[in-house]
Write a protein that holds these residues in place. Structure first.
Motif, PDB file in Angstrom:
ATOM      1  N   ASN A 148       0.800  -1.234   0.000  1.00  0.00           N
ATOM      2  CA  ASN A 148       0.000   0.000   0.000  1.00  0.00           C
ATOM      3  C   ASN A 148       0.830   1.282   0.000  1.00  0.00           C
ATOM      4  O   ASN A 148       0.319   2.363   0.276  1.00  0.00           O
ATOM      5  N   LEU A 157       6.302   0.238   4.471  1.00  0.00           N
ATOM      6  CA  LEU A 157       6.482  -0.957   5.307  1.00  0.00           C
ATOM      7  C   LEU A 157       5.920  -2.175   4.574  1.00  0.00           C
ATOM      8  O   LEU A 157       4.772  -2.141   4.097  1.00  0.00           O
ATOM      9  N   ASP A 189       4.085  -5.730   4.156  1.00  0.00           N
ATOM     10  CA  ASP A 189       2.865  -6.124   4.867  1.00  0.00           C
ATOM     11  C   ASP A 189       2.384  -7.497   4.404  1.00  0.00           C
ATOM     12  O   ASP A 189       2.971  -8.127   3.521  1.00  0.00           O
TER      13      ASP A 189
HETATM   14 CA    CA Z   1       2.587  -1.415   3.720  1.00  0.00          CA
END
Ligand code: CA
Ligand code: GLC
Length: 549
Positions: free
Chosen positions: A31, A35, A37
């Motif tokens: 997204n 980070l 995910d």
């Molecule tokens: Ca992410």
């Protein structure tokens, strides 16, 4: 939950499995927040399937303030909202199971995060209360308790004790943390702690998790009786063989694992586990026994220099040990805690890697090409051994350590907690390059939480897919062949030159690794795969060949 989330199959699937370690925050960001995910991991199920491994192991993905890269767990039975949700997790397991790939979770039982509800409750409760008994609180020494209870260091800094503050603002008791202050150690003599971890094991097993990696498995039980011994450091060398150390490898830690074993065996196929236990090698079989965890990491090759003699000795020793425990041996070259092996092998033998990282990787003695050749050769050797192999994300791309991360971007608690004298482990945790271009080489649509160097472009999946001799192609070919060649867990040494490691499996599958510089002749047979092109029919230095009789 219905049985359909489980991946059925032979209950010995793990004995010679190849397990790929995913470091979730640095694998794939779905997204664009920088980070990695859970959805990112799901999106790469085809990539992992094509790589040809049997399982993935996810480093912690639980709610965490990331004081230690997620090894500070605030809730053991949930997914960090920064990484996704339990529904995302279920979807991820399904995607991997659909492709016949199993999933390991990382359980961190020695300590929680200081944000765990139990620790917060303990802080708000009185000394001596039931809430405090789940952790290890003690009064300080000195006139008004201003000194820590003892001199025990932490792995990340000078002391393993932090003082609390009472509700009225006055200084209070101290608590023990063998790692960062944000990682308070549990009291494993407390029944509630014991029961809660059983619940956690069932929770993930019910969700279809096939195996567990047990963090710091040797540290759970402690002798906290006074007088406390002086402990200078936590080097494995100082852990005695009789289980009498106050903090590590105590005999009664096995009681915990026997309890978990009952849970593992109540599933079909039984859940499996692998211990991260930094104990004297002779004590590893206790963790690897089928009555306890079933497997234990063997870090001997990870710690060994590039030497035929050392490799051979360590292989013999570990195959012997696994016979003692009834388990299979594990083999590891890299993980999220050490300098990547393509870099290690390019440095002189006696290099202190922690110090080397402090040079920003600029020391002239690093020979990347040499490191790369040896890394490729070592991987093939590992994959030819009986037992299971654990590999670390990015090694299939031949990634080097990113040693020149500037101080201000470092996240590892080692850096700040130890007075900025050790950079720590971020250099092997830089997000993976998937593409040759983009703001984070295809890791995500935004930046990456640790900056990637420009040379990552030439190590990206996109780039390596186009190169016939890339490390990615070598891993795929080796893993595919391994599956076809897999046979009984035995090995026979073939007499060879001093700098060569030559063994064969019972089906005539030979592994020849040339640790020296001079090319060596190969035995007669079909050459299945080599880590480097042959030179006039001979195996060049720092390379491996697989041959079928
Ligand atoms: Ca992410
Ligand atoms: C293990 C992990 C490491 C972590 C430590 C504390 O050694 O591999 O990354 O910092 O445990 O949980």
């Amino acid at each position: 939950m219905s049985d359909s989330v489980f991946l059925a199959g032979d209950e010995n699937w793990w004995r010679q499995a190849v397990v790929y370690q995913v470091y979730p925050r640095s694998f794939k960001d779905s997204n664009g927040d920088g980070l990695g995910d859970i959805k990112g991991i799901t999106s790469k199920a085809d990539y992992i399937a094509e790589l040809g491994v049997d399982a993935i192991w996810l480093s912690p993905f639980y709610p965490s303030a990331l004081a230690d890269g997620g090894y500070d767990v605030a809730d053991y039975r949930d997914v960090d909202p920064k990484l996704g949700s339990l529904a995302d997790f279920d979807e991820m397991i399904k995607a991997y199971h659909d492709r016949g790939i199993r999933v390991f979770a990382d359980v961190v039982p020695n300590h929680s995060s200081d944000l765990h509800v139990w620790f917060q409750e303990a802080l708000q409760s009185e000394p001596g209360s039931a809430a405090r008994d789940r952790y290890i609180f003690r009064d300080g020494k000195g006139e008004s308790g201003e000194l820590p209870p003892n001199d025990w260091p932490s792995h990340f800094g000078p002391t393993s004790w932090t003082r609390t503050t009472n509700a009225d603002g006055t200084p209070g008791q101290w608590y023990l943390h063998l790692f960062a202050p944000e990682q308070p150690d549990f009291n494993w003599d407390n029944e509630e702690v014991i029961e809660d971890f059983k619940k956690t094991m069932r929770f993930w097993s019910d969700r279809g998790v096939d195996g567990f990696r047990i963090d710091v498995a040797h540290a759970l039980k402690k002798d906290m009786s006074e007088p406390y011994p002086h402990i200078e450091n936590y080097d494995v060398k100082h852990i005695p063989l009789d289980g009498s150390h106050h903090l590590f490898d105590r005999d009664d830690v096995m009681e915990i694992y026997k309890g978990w074993r009952e849970i593992f065996n109540s599933y079909n196929p039984p859940r499996v586990a692998v211990a991260e236990a930094w104990v004297p090698a002779e004590r590893r079989p206790r963790y690897a026994s089928m009555e306890t965890l079933g497997q234990a990491f063997n870090f001997d090759l990870l710690a060994a220099p590039w030497s035929a003699k050392k490799f051979k000795k360590s292989i013999e020793f570990n195959l012997d040990l696994s016979e003692k425990s009834g388990s299979s041996s594990t083999w590891v070259l890299s993980n999220h805690d050490v300098v990547r092996h393509a870099t290690r092998y390019g440095l002189p033998k006696k290099t202190d890697y922690e110090k080397w990282v402090m040079t920003d990787g600029n020391s002239p003695e690093l020979d990347r090409e040499l490191g790369q050749s040896r890394a490729r050769a070592a991987t093939m050797l590992l994959l030819a051994l009986p037992g299971s192999t654990y590999m670390y994300q990015g090694e299939e791309l031949g990634l080097f350590e990113v040693a020149d991360l500037p101080g201000q971007v470092l996240q590892d608690p080692i850096w700040l907690r130890d007075g900025m004298t050790r950079k720590g482990r971020d250099g092997c945790r830089v997000p993976l390059p998937w593409e040759t271009t983009g703001s984070s080489f295809g890791f995500g649509t935004g930046a990456a939480h640790l900056p990637q160097p420009t040379w990552f472009a030439g190590f990206s999946v996109e780039f390596e897919e186009k190169q016939e001799d890339s490390t990615l192609k070598l891993y795929r070919a080796a893993l595919k062949l391994r599956k076809e060649l897999l046979t009984s867990e035995t090995l026979e040494w073939v007499p060879s030159k001093r700098k060569v490691v030559h063994f064969k499996r019972d089906n005539g599958w030979h592994n020849i690794t040339n640790f020296g510089k001079k090319p060596v002749a190969l035995p007669v047979g079909t050459v299945l795969l080599t880590s480097a092109p042959l030179v006039e029919g001979k195996l060049p230095g720092n390379s491996t060949a697989w041959i079928k009789e």
